[in-house]
Structures are given as structure tokens and as C-alpha cells.
Design a protein around this motif. Structure first.
Motif, PDB file in Angstrom:
ATOM      1  N   THR A 137       0.811  -1.112  -0.010  1.00 17.29           N
ATOM      2  CA  THR A 137      -0.015   0.032  -0.004  1.00 17.29           C
ATOM      3  C   THR A 137       0.719   1.109   0.133  1.00 17.29           C
TER       4      THR A 137
ATOM      5  N   ARG B 266       1.205   5.550  -1.577  1.00 15.18           N
ATOM      6  CA  ARG B 266       0.322   6.563  -1.865  1.00 15.18           C
ATOM      7  C   ARG B 266       0.411   6.718  -3.712  1.00 15.18           C
ATOM      8  N   PHE B 267      -0.418   7.217  -4.438  1.00 17.60           N
ATOM      9  CA  PHE B 267      -0.232   7.100  -5.984  1.00 17.60           C
ATOM     10  C   PHE B 267       1.080   7.806  -6.598  1.00 17.60           C
TER      11      PHE B 267
ATOM     12  N   GLY C  93      -8.081   1.816 -12.878  1.00 13.79           N
ATOM     13  CA  GLY C  93      -7.087   1.435 -12.327  1.00 13.79           C
ATOM     14  C   GLY C  93      -6.022   1.587 -13.260  1.00 13.79           C
TER      15      GLY C  93
ATOM     16  N   ALA D 231      -5.868   9.123  -9.894  1.00 14.90           N
ATOM     17  CA  ALA D 231      -5.955   9.061  -8.763  1.00 14.90           C
ATOM     18  C   ALA D 231      -5.240  10.512  -8.155  1.00 14.90           C
TER      19      ALA D 231
ATOM     20  N   ASN E 268      -3.643  10.168  -2.763  1.00 16.02           N
ATOM     21  CA  ASN E 268      -4.594   9.011  -2.551  1.00 16.02           C
ATOM     22  C   ASN E 268      -3.852   7.648  -2.285  1.00 16.02           C
TER      23      ASN E 268
ATOM     24  N   THR F 261      -3.109   3.835  -2.478  1.00 15.96           N
ATOM     25  CA  THR F 261      -3.231   2.645  -3.606  1.00 15.96           C
ATOM     26  C   THR F 261      -2.958   1.407  -3.189  1.00 15.96           C
TER      27      THR F 261
ATOM     28  N   VAL G 125      -2.253  -1.512 -10.185  1.00 16.17           N
ATOM     29  CA  VAL G 125      -2.415  -0.199  -9.179  1.00 16.17           C
ATOM     30  C   VAL G 125      -4.038  -0.304  -9.065  1.00 16.17           C
ATOM     31  N   LEU G 126      -4.302  -0.346  -7.905  1.00 14.46           N
ATOM     32  CA  LEU G 126      -5.687  -0.161  -7.633  1.00 14.46           C
ATOM     33  C   LEU G 126      -5.840   1.093  -6.646  1.00 14.46           C
ATOM     34  N   PRO G 127      -6.459   2.209  -7.034  1.00 12.06           N
ATOM     35  CA  PRO G 127      -6.702   3.220  -5.871  1.00 12.06           C
ATOM     36  C   PRO G 127      -7.685   2.547  -4.855  1.00 12.06           C
ATOM     37  N   TYR G 128      -7.687   3.149  -3.541  1.00 13.69           N
ATOM     38  CA  TYR G 128      -8.648   2.422  -2.729  1.00 13.69           C
ATOM     39  C   TYR G 128      -9.996   3.075  -2.958  1.00 13.69           C
TER      40      TYR G 128
ATOM     41  N   THR H 122     -11.361   2.921  -5.793  1.00 17.31           N
ATOM     42  CA  THR H 122     -11.662   1.756  -6.720  1.00 17.31           C
ATOM     43  C   THR H 122     -12.225   0.822  -6.070  1.00 17.31           C
TER      44      THR H 122
END
Length: 332
Positions: free
Chosen positions: A89, A91-92, A117, A196, A200, A202, A221-224, A226
């Protein structure tokens, strides 16, 4: 002071350098001191990220390894190995700043979650896939070509790999939640793939692909924002191959439910009355329900309507005959 001392040349004074001067001599840049941040800005720009573990996402990625390895063997006809490096985890903005360039970034849309994503592919894997698909030499290190952008052929070929990656990841994710991932575009510049905000959080899953002494890595990469619709499922603990489903307990609960006794109520009709009228009722009085003798009655349990039935008589007892199945549901 003597004449000889006055005519003697003086030695130059030795300059005293601070750390900034020493850094300047050796070519290092000393960053300017940053002002202390306070309040909400300090919280947003903090380097510490809330590293919430997503155990089920790790399970999805482990399934992805097996599925994607088979797909890549069929796509490239090469002997390769795929393994999961880490699920982290971050930050983007920090992730995109650390992304080694050149690279390709595939932006995809997750339809059920209505968000985006990204998949990042490093240059080593790009050149390995292109060489394999175009029949290049096998084995040996791939030459890294600097100073040029990726060609259209390279972009199309790597795009096929990204599409296969999305299909396999969606298939692996379907055990938790059905999802459809569609590739929107492929970018080579990180600022054009800003899905993102920089601060944010991710979830990043990094995979390593080895193709006969060459290869590289790619990251999903999956932002929270999403995965928020399925976050409750992703934070659950995993035990067993069946993603938390225990067949023994399921069969036991089903047997117990079928053996449970349920009290049914035959509702002949309902009428609204004032409290004083209800208190004035005496034995022998008749309450009109505005119902005909052949009208169907409602079968309920615990106040919940289950279906309709026809009242009748069987032997010496009053009986009811169901007019619809309880499994079909009932709406009053």
C-alpha cells in the motif's frame, strides 16, 4: 615589524566551507530546508501511509500467477515463469514518481465499480515480449534502447499482453466479486495516467516475469477509491482453497434449516379499529372483514406474508390449500 617581514608575501587565507559548499564542490545538490507543515496539509503530505492489509487481494494475486503464466505461455510460446513479488500500500504520487522510465501504463476501467485502475509495464518486460512475439533471439539480456519513444508496433503488442492481464485478473477476482475490466488506453508518460490524486492511497501488486534469462515486472495499481465497493470482502481472512466457503458447515446448516419448525398463520382478513371499539367487544359479537367466502386468504409466519391459499374443509378439520409456492415470493 622589520623590512624583511613587510616584504615577505602573505599566505592566502584558508576558506572554511560548510556542508553546502562541500556538496557544491562534489556536484551534490543540497535541498533547501522545508518549512514545517501544520494542520490538514501535514496530514495529507505525510510520508506514512495507513498500510491496511488486504488478505483476499493477496489470494486473488496468487490465483492470478497461475492463470497468467498459462496465458503468457500460450501467447508467446516461450517457457516462462511468473511469480508475485509483493502486495503493498502506497500513495499514488509516490508510486508514479518511483516508476522507472521508459515504461508503458495501461489505464483500465472497472465497470461494476465505476472507477479506474492502471497496469505499469517496465522496459525489460516490454522488450522481452516484443522480441518473443516477433520471433527474436531467445536467451540473453535484452538490449535497452534509450532516447526514443516506443513504436506503434511495440505499443500494440504490449497492449495485447495488458488485455490478457486484465482478463486473467478479472477471472481471478470473480471468486470474490464479478468484475469486468476494459483497457481504455496505453500511455508512456505518467502525468497522462493520473487516475488518482497524488496523496490517495493505492494497493499495488507487483509481478515478476522471467522469460529465458530475460524479462521484467509489471504492477497492477488499484486506488482505494476503486476497490471501496469490495473493501469489506478484501479485508477478510482467507482459510482454505475455497475462499472461506466451508462445504461441511453449509450442508449442516441446510439440514438444520429444513428440520426447523415454523409456525404458520392463516390471516382471514384485517380491519383497523379504534381502541375504544376494540375494548368494547363482547363474546358473541361479529366483526365484518369485507371478505367473500371464496376469497383467498394470506399465509404468514411471524408477520411476514408467504403466499395465498384457499380455505376449505378436510374430514372434520378446517384446511387451507396453497395457491402459489413460497419460494416464488409474495407481495401483498
Amino acid at each position: 615589524m622589520s623590512v624583511e617581514e613587510a616584504e615577505r608575501p602573505r599566505e592566502p587565507a584558508i576558506d572554511r566551507f560548510d556542508q553546502a559548499g562541500i556538496d557544491a564542490i562534489f556536484g551534490f545538490d543540497t535541498p533547501p530546508p522545508r518549512a514545517a507543515k501544520k494542520g490538514l496539509r501535514a496530514l495529507l503530505d505525510a510520508d506514512i501511509a495507513n498500510r491496511e492489509r488486504l488478505p483476499m487481494l493477496e489470494v486473488v494475486c496468487e490465483r492470478m500467477v497461475r492463470t497468467f503464466a498459462t496465458s503468457m505461455r500460450n501467447l508467446t510460446s516461450d517457457a516462462l515463469d511468473v511469480h508475485l513479488e509483493r502486495v503493498s500500500t502506497t500513495r499514488f504520487g509516490d508510486f508514479m514518481n518511483r516508476l522507472p522510465l521508459p515504461a508503458m501504463i495501461g489505464v483500465f476501467h472497472a465497470a461494476p465499480w465505476d472507477n479506474f485502475g492502471a497496469i505499469t509495464v517496465d522496459s525489460g518486460l516490454i522488450y522481452a515480449v516484443v522480441d518473443s512475439l516477433l520471433g527474436g533471439r531467445r536467451g540473453g539480456a535484452v538490449m535497452r534502447i534509450e532516447g526514443r519513444a516506443f513504436t506503434s508496433i511495440e505499443t500494440v503488442l504490449v497492449g495485447k499482453m495488458i488485455q490478457q492481464t486484465l482478463a486473467d485478473f478479472a477471472a481471478s477476482f470473480s471468486a470474490i466479486e464479478p468484475v469486468q475490466m476494459t483497457l481504455e488506453r496505453v500511455e508512456t508518460t505518467p502525468r497522462f495516467a493520473a487516475i488518482a490524486g497524488p496523496s490517495n492511497l493505492t494497493a499495488v501488486a507487483t509481478f515478476r516475469v522471467e522469460m529465458e534469462e530475460r524479462g521484467g515486472s509489471f504492477s497492477i495499481v488499484l486506488p482505494y477509491a476503486t476497490i471501496e465497493p469490495v473493501r469489506d470482502k478484501l479485508v477478510q481472512r482467507f482459510a482454505g482453497e475455497k475462499l472461506g466457503h466451508d462445504a461441511v458447515w453449509g450442508a449442516h446448516i441446510a439440514r438444520e434449516l429444513l428440520a426447523t419448525e415454523v409456525t404458520l398463520e392463516a390471516v382471514l382478513g384485517e380491519r383497523t379499529m379504534r381502541v375504544q371499539d376494540y375494548m368494547a367487544l363482547r363474546v358473541g359479537q361479529t366483526i365484518g372483514l369485507n371478505r367473500e367466502p371464496d376469497d383467498p386468504i394470506t399465509i404468514a409466519s411471524g408477520g411476514v406474508p408467504l403466499g395465498q391459499a384457499q380455505i376449505g374443509k378436510r374430514a372434520a378439520s378446517v384446511a387451507v390449500q396453497m395457491l402459489n409456492d413460497i419460494a416464488d415470493g409474495f407481495s401483498a
